[in-house]
Motif scaffolding. Sequence first.
Motif, short mmCIF file in Angstrom:
data_model
loop_
_atom_site.label_atom_id
_atom_site.label_comp_id
_atom_site.label_asym_id
_atom_site.label_seq_id
_atom_site.Cartn_x
_atom_site.Cartn_y
_atom_site.Cartn_z
N ALA A 122 -77.65 -90.42 -1.52
CA ALA A 122 -77.23 -88.95 -0.79
C ALA A 122 -75.86 -89.03 -0.33
N VAL A 123 -74.88 -88.24 -1.09
CA VAL A 123 -73.50 -88.27 -0.90
C VAL A 123 -73.00 -87.05 -0.26
N PHE A 124 -72.08 -86.95 1.01
CA PHE A 124 -71.54 -86.00 1.45
C PHE A 124 -70.24 -85.30 0.62
N THR A 125 -70.09 -84.22 0.87
CA THR A 125 -69.06 -83.54 0.27
C THR A 125 -67.80 -83.80 0.85
N PHE A 126 -67.47 -85.08 1.22
CA PHE A 126 -66.08 -85.08 2.01
C PHE A 126 -64.94 -84.94 1.16
N PRO A 127 -63.76 -84.62 1.73
CA PRO A 127 -62.68 -84.65 0.68
C PRO A 127 -62.44 -85.93 0.00
N PRO A 128 -61.72 -85.59 -0.82
CA PRO A 128 -61.36 -86.79 -1.88
C PRO A 128 -60.88 -88.03 -1.41
N GLU A 129 -59.93 -87.96 -0.38
CA GLU A 129 -59.33 -88.94 0.19
C GLU A 129 -60.30 -89.85 0.86
N VAL A 130 -61.31 -89.23 1.51
CA VAL A 130 -62.57 -89.90 2.18
C VAL A 130 -63.44 -90.56 1.05
N LEU A 131 -63.86 -89.81 0.24
CA LEU A 131 -64.77 -90.40 -0.75
C LEU A 131 -64.16 -91.53 -1.56
N ALA A 132 -62.77 -91.68 -1.77
CA ALA A 132 -62.00 -92.72 -2.55
C ALA A 132 -62.28 -94.17 -1.72
N GLU A 135 -65.05 -97.78 2.91
CA GLU A 135 -65.13 -98.04 4.21
C GLU A 135 -65.03 -96.87 5.25
N ARG A 136 -64.14 -96.09 4.68
CA ARG A 136 -63.50 -94.67 5.33
C ARG A 136 -65.07 -93.73 5.09
N TYR A 137 -65.31 -93.67 4.18
CA TYR A 137 -66.63 -92.81 4.00
C TYR A 137 -67.97 -93.37 4.94
N ALA A 138 -67.85 -94.52 4.98
CA ALA A 138 -69.07 -95.13 5.76
C ALA A 138 -68.97 -94.78 7.04
N HIS A 185 -68.65 -85.50 -8.77
CA HIS A 185 -69.89 -86.35 -9.35
C HIS A 185 -69.18 -87.57 -9.43
N ARG A 186 -68.18 -88.03 -10.14
CA ARG A 186 -67.66 -89.22 -10.36
C ARG A 186 -67.28 -89.97 -9.19
N ALA A 187 -66.80 -89.44 -8.25
CA ALA A 187 -66.30 -90.13 -6.84
C ALA A 187 -67.71 -90.55 -6.42
N ALA A 188 -68.68 -89.56 -6.48
CA ALA A 188 -70.01 -89.93 -5.75
C ALA A 188 -70.77 -91.11 -6.26
N ALA A 189 -70.44 -91.18 -7.85
CA ALA A 189 -71.28 -92.22 -8.77
C ALA A 189 -70.43 -93.47 -8.35
N ARG A 190 -69.14 -93.45 -8.19
CA ARG A 190 -68.26 -94.87 -7.97
C ARG A 190 -68.56 -95.30 -6.51
#
Length: 266
Positions: A122-132, A135-138, A185-190
């Motif tokens: 389950a991945v939140f739709t955070f802005p791209p810089e957070v998804l990238a 550690e920031r995403y977590a 989608h690609r960012a979530a998969a990574r």
Amino acid sequence: MAGSARVVSAADGERPDAAGGAAPLPGAVGLSHVGAYDWEAADGVRGGSPHLHLVCTEAYVVTAGRGAVQTLTAGEGCRETDLAPGAVVWFTPGTVHRMVQHAGLKVAVLMENGGLPEAGDAVFTFPPEVLADPERYAAAAALPARRGPAAEEAARRRRDLAVEGYLVLRDALAAGDAGPLREFHRAAARLVAPRIPDWERLWRAGPLAAAERTGDRLAALAAGDAGHLAEAGVRATGPTRRGGYGMCGRREEYEIPGATLPYGGE
């Protein structure tokens, strides 16, 4: 017959197990009850945190109240599906979904591959810089406590950050540009790639094992062996944790093998 039946309660915390041992729900699905958040977001909509699942189909069975689910997909674009008592709505992996609260919405949530969403599917739709940044995403996805003001504040902050990214995806898709959604989608998969070995182990021990048990029973019956029927039993339970802060709303969770566990940090 009825007069001699033993009454089994499914009250909170009481988990009678007539047959002994652990048993998953049918098909090793996940189960929780969710009351959609009532918090108003930046766009004036009250509801949960937009997110997607990468391998699991999710179903809503509406038990009370009214609301909606907003969805984003590359093929169907932006949709809003009404939710009212008795409605059953389900969506496949890759569907960005946002539960919307209108009036007392409560939903029983059934998850394919019970246990995988709680393990990170389950991945939140955070802005791209957070998804990238894993550690920031977590840090953005985690809750510092299970209950109380700190947990609520963090859950609301997390929801608002997910809505921020979601609105960008929605507006682009509404304008005919699926590029940002595909990049999400690609960012979530990574982001989840390191978890795949653990997911495979959970899948083999849960859903795959459940399907294989059915095959074993079919083979036994075909051979004239009904021995497994003597192992029948009844199980009952109730919520073992109330009011957890889930992605869509406050969750009632069940400690059933493979069913639901708190999401990471919740």
